[in-house]
Design a protein around this motif. Structure first.
Motif, PDB file in Angstrom:
ATOM      1  N   SER A   8       0.818  -1.214   0.000  1.00  0.00           N
ATOM      2  CA  SER A   8       0.000   0.000   0.000  1.00  0.00           C
ATOM      3  C   SER A   8       0.854   1.268   0.000  1.00  0.00           C
ATOM      4  O   SER A   8       1.935   1.312   0.590  1.00  0.00           O
ATOM      5  CB  SER A   8      -0.956   0.001   1.211  1.00  0.00           C
ATOM      6  N   ASP A  12      -2.301   8.171   5.996  1.00  0.00           N
ATOM      7  CA  ASP A  12      -2.604   7.654   7.335  1.00  0.00           C
ATOM      8  C   ASP A  12      -3.044   8.797   8.246  1.00  0.00           C
ATOM      9  O   ASP A  12      -2.497   9.911   8.181  1.00  0.00           O
ATOM     10  CB  ASP A  12      -1.344   7.046   7.983  1.00  0.00           C
ATOM     11  N   GLY A  27       1.647   3.855   4.379  1.00  0.00           N
ATOM     12  CA  GLY A  27       1.470   2.696   3.502  1.00  0.00           C
ATOM     13  C   GLY A  27       2.627   1.724   3.657  1.00  0.00           C
ATOM     14  O   GLY A  27       3.779   2.143   3.844  1.00  0.00           O
ATOM     15  N   TRP A  80      -5.858   4.850   5.816  1.00  0.00           N
ATOM     16  CA  TRP A  80      -5.914   4.049   7.049  1.00  0.00           C
ATOM     17  C   TRP A  80      -5.920   4.996   8.231  1.00  0.00           C
ATOM     18  O   TRP A  80      -5.183   5.989   8.255  1.00  0.00           O
ATOM     19  CB  TRP A  80      -4.698   3.112   7.125  1.00  0.00           C
ATOM     20  N   ASN A 122       2.308  -5.739   3.060  1.00  0.00           N
ATOM     21  CA  ASN A 122       0.923  -5.891   3.480  1.00  0.00           C
ATOM     22  C   ASN A 122      -0.059  -5.222   2.515  1.00  0.00           C
ATOM     23  O   ASN A 122      -0.047  -4.000   2.359  1.00  0.00           O
ATOM     24  CB  ASN A 122       0.808  -5.276   4.878  1.00  0.00           C
ATOM     25  N   MET A 146      -1.525  -8.759   7.618  1.00  0.00           N
ATOM     26  CA  MET A 146      -2.052  -8.272   8.907  1.00  0.00           C
ATOM     27  C   MET A 146      -3.428  -8.876   9.168  1.00  0.00           C
ATOM     28  O   MET A 146      -4.012  -9.526   8.291  1.00  0.00           O
ATOM     29  CB  MET A 146      -2.111  -6.747   8.933  1.00  0.00           C
ATOM     30  N   TRP A 149      -6.392  -8.972   6.658  1.00  0.00           N
ATOM     31  CA  TRP A 149      -6.385  -9.968   5.569  1.00  0.00           C
ATOM     32  C   TRP A 149      -6.478 -11.383   6.116  1.00  0.00           C
ATOM     33  O   TRP A 149      -7.053 -12.257   5.453  1.00  0.00           O
ATOM     34  CB  TRP A 149      -5.134  -9.799   4.696  1.00  0.00           C
ATOM     35  N   GLY A 231       4.378   1.847  10.796  1.00  0.00           N
ATOM     36  CA  GLY A 231       5.433   1.611   9.803  1.00  0.00           C
ATOM     37  C   GLY A 231       6.653   0.916  10.367  1.00  0.00           C
ATOM     38  O   GLY A 231       7.593   0.624   9.620  1.00  0.00           O
ATOM     39  N   GLY A 233       6.904  -2.150  11.375  1.00  0.00           N
ATOM     40  CA  GLY A 233       7.002  -3.475  10.763  1.00  0.00           C
ATOM     41  C   GLY A 233       7.542  -3.397   9.341  1.00  0.00           C
ATOM     42  O   GLY A 233       8.370  -4.217   8.926  1.00  0.00           O
ATOM     43  N   ASP A 234       7.099  -2.403   8.601  1.00  0.00           N
ATOM     44  CA  ASP A 234       7.531  -2.287   7.203  1.00  0.00           C
ATOM     45  C   ASP A 234       8.957  -1.756   7.102  1.00  0.00           C
ATOM     46  O   ASP A 234       9.707  -2.161   6.209  1.00  0.00           O
ATOM     47  CB  ASP A 234       6.580  -1.355   6.441  1.00  0.00           C
TER      48      ASP A 234
HETATM   49  P1  AMP Z   1       3.067  -1.380  10.141  1.00  0.00           P
HETATM   50  O1  AMP Z   1       4.457  -1.393   9.604  1.00  0.00           O
HETATM   51  O2  AMP Z   1       2.583  -2.761  10.415  1.00  0.00           O
HETATM   52  O3  AMP Z   1       2.896  -0.419  11.271  1.00  0.00           O
HETATM   53  O4  AMP Z   1       2.119  -0.865   8.932  1.00  0.00           O
HETATM   54  C1  AMP Z   1       1.643   0.446   8.868  1.00  0.00           C
HETATM   55  C2  AMP Z   1       1.122   0.776   7.488  1.00  0.00           C
HETATM   56  O5  AMP Z   1       0.213  -0.220   7.015  1.00  0.00           O
HETATM   57  C3  AMP Z   1       0.318   2.075   7.510  1.00  0.00           C
HETATM   58  O6  AMP Z   1       1.085   3.106   6.938  1.00  0.00           O
HETATM   59  C4  AMP Z   1      -0.975   1.778   6.740  1.00  0.00           C
HETATM   60  O7  AMP Z   1      -1.207   2.692   5.693  1.00  0.00           O
HETATM   61  C5  AMP Z   1      -0.767   0.375   6.201  1.00  0.00           C
HETATM   62  N1  AMP Z   1      -1.983  -0.447   6.309  1.00  0.00           N
HETATM   63  C6  AMP Z   1      -2.881  -0.484   7.321  1.00  0.00           C
HETATM   64  N2  AMP Z   1      -3.873  -1.367   7.070  1.00  0.00           N
HETATM   65  C7  AMP Z   1      -3.592  -1.917   5.848  1.00  0.00           C
HETATM   66  C8  AMP Z   1      -4.224  -2.902   5.029  1.00  0.00           C
HETATM   67  N3  AMP Z   1      -5.357  -3.509   5.409  1.00  0.00           N
HETATM   68  N4  AMP Z   1      -3.644  -3.228   3.847  1.00  0.00           N
HETATM   69  C9  AMP Z   1      -2.500  -2.606   3.465  1.00  0.00           C
HETATM   70  N5  AMP Z   1      -1.851  -1.674   4.186  1.00  0.00           N
HETATM   71  C10 AMP Z   1      -2.378  -1.330   5.367  1.00  0.00           C
END
Ligand code: AMP
Length: 302
Positions: A8, A12, A27, A80, A122, A146, A149, A231, A233-234
């Motif tokens: 994505s 946010d 994203g 999101w 994700n 996540m 899904w 973000g 995790g990403d």
């Molecule tokens: P994280 O690294 O797990 O904190 O992921 C955060 C990012 O995941 C945020 O910047 C959101 O835009 C994105 N996000 C949240 N929900 C979804 C989803 N269902 N599908 C894809 N991206 C997502």
């Protein structure tokens, strides 16, 4: 070696006990690419709406990210909205608007197809699969997902995992996916679905790797200031994959180093909202924090 990423690109809106941010750049693919861009070439596949400002595109280009696979189409960009309480390990999703992602049919540009490293960040597992079907056999395919899904598209996710080498997932989601409270049992169940290697992200408790019969545990960097875990995790996955692609070495010793680079990138990311810290890093800062991790975890044999 280059990395192809699909995921994505989002706006946010985030609230933490320490502040809030509205409609900021986010994203999974955005955080991943920015983090990985410090280590190697990144090629991004995603879609945004007409409301996505040129300045964000310029910002990604400035990090050297290849945007030939980023489509701008009529409609609104993915949005999101999330909240964190004092337990910053747990994101509470308030709203998810797929918008332009709901009708997205990813087309992988010819120049991306032989990328040796592929990261399925994700996003809808059906989109992750469509990307996978278009690439020539890469050296390493890794994937994240996540609860949205796991609950919404469990069959597509299980099908996808059969073709994945390395799966990165967070602790709560590993338990939810496997139905197991013990992370060791959860890991066994998940590895039985296909991946050779599993990395469980545990927020401020670090990360746990299961690879064949062996386990590796890395701490998170103990920070004085944490503003926004979004973000993490990403950016962890970006550092991990970035280092693996940079070295081309998939030995367990090297995966352990890559996990520390992932932890380094995640630790920087949480120091500010959106990509504000991640996008301004320098290689000496990254290397210095890697060395601090080494000191933090070093102990002598008996
Ligand atoms: P994280 O690294 O797990 O904190 O992921 C955060 C990012 O995941 C945020 O910047 C959101 O835009 C994105 N996000 C949240 N929900 C979804 C989803 N269902 N599908 C894809 N991206 C997502």
């Amino acid at each position: 070696m280059s990395i192809l990423v699909v995921g994505s690109v989002a706006f946010d809106s985030v609230e933490t006990p320490f502040g809030k941010a509205e409609d900021v750049l986010g994203g999974s693919a955005t955080y991943f690419s920015t983090s990985a861009s410090y280590f190697t070439d990144v090629k991004l596949v995603a879609v945004v709406g007409e409301d996505f400002p040129e300045e964000h595109i310029t910002g990604l280009k400035e990090k050297g990210i290849d945007l030939a696979g980023l489509k701008k189409v009529p409609g609104k960009t993915f949005r999101w909205k999330g909240r964190y309480d004092y337990d910053l390990n747990q994101a509470h999703t308030l709203e998810t608007h797929l918008n332009v992602f709901s009708a997205f049919n990813p087309e992988v540009p010819e120049s991306y197809k032989d990328s040796p490293f592929v990261f399925l960040a994700n996003i809808d597992p059906e989109l992750q699969m469509k990307v996978l079907e278009q690439v020539k056999r890469p050296k390493l395919i890794a994937c994240d997902t996540m609860n949205f899904w796991i609950e919404g598209k469990p069959d597509a996710l299980r099908k996808l995992l059969k073709g994945v080498d390395l799966f990165v997932i967070n602790e709560g989601e590993a338990r939810e996916f496997s139905g197991q409270a013990s992370l060791v049992k959860a890991a066994k169940e998940i590895l039985a679905c296909g991946p050779k290697t599993l990395i469980i992200k545990r927020g401020e408790y670090g990360a746990l790797m299961f690879n064949g019969g062996s386990m590796f545990s890395a701490p998170a960097y103990p920070l004085e200031e944490i503003f926004d875990p979004t973000g993490a995790g990403d950016s962890f996955a970006g550092g991990l994959m970035g280092y693996l692609a940079n070295t081309g070495d998939l030995s367990e010793d090297n995966i352990r180093k890559a996990i520390i680079f992932g932890s380094v990138m995640a630790s920087f990311n949480v120091e500010a909202f959106s990509l504000n810290r991640l996008k301004t890093l320098t290689l000496p800062e990254i290397k210095a924090r890697y060395s601090e991790f080494k000191r933090l975890t070093h102990f002598e044999d008996i």
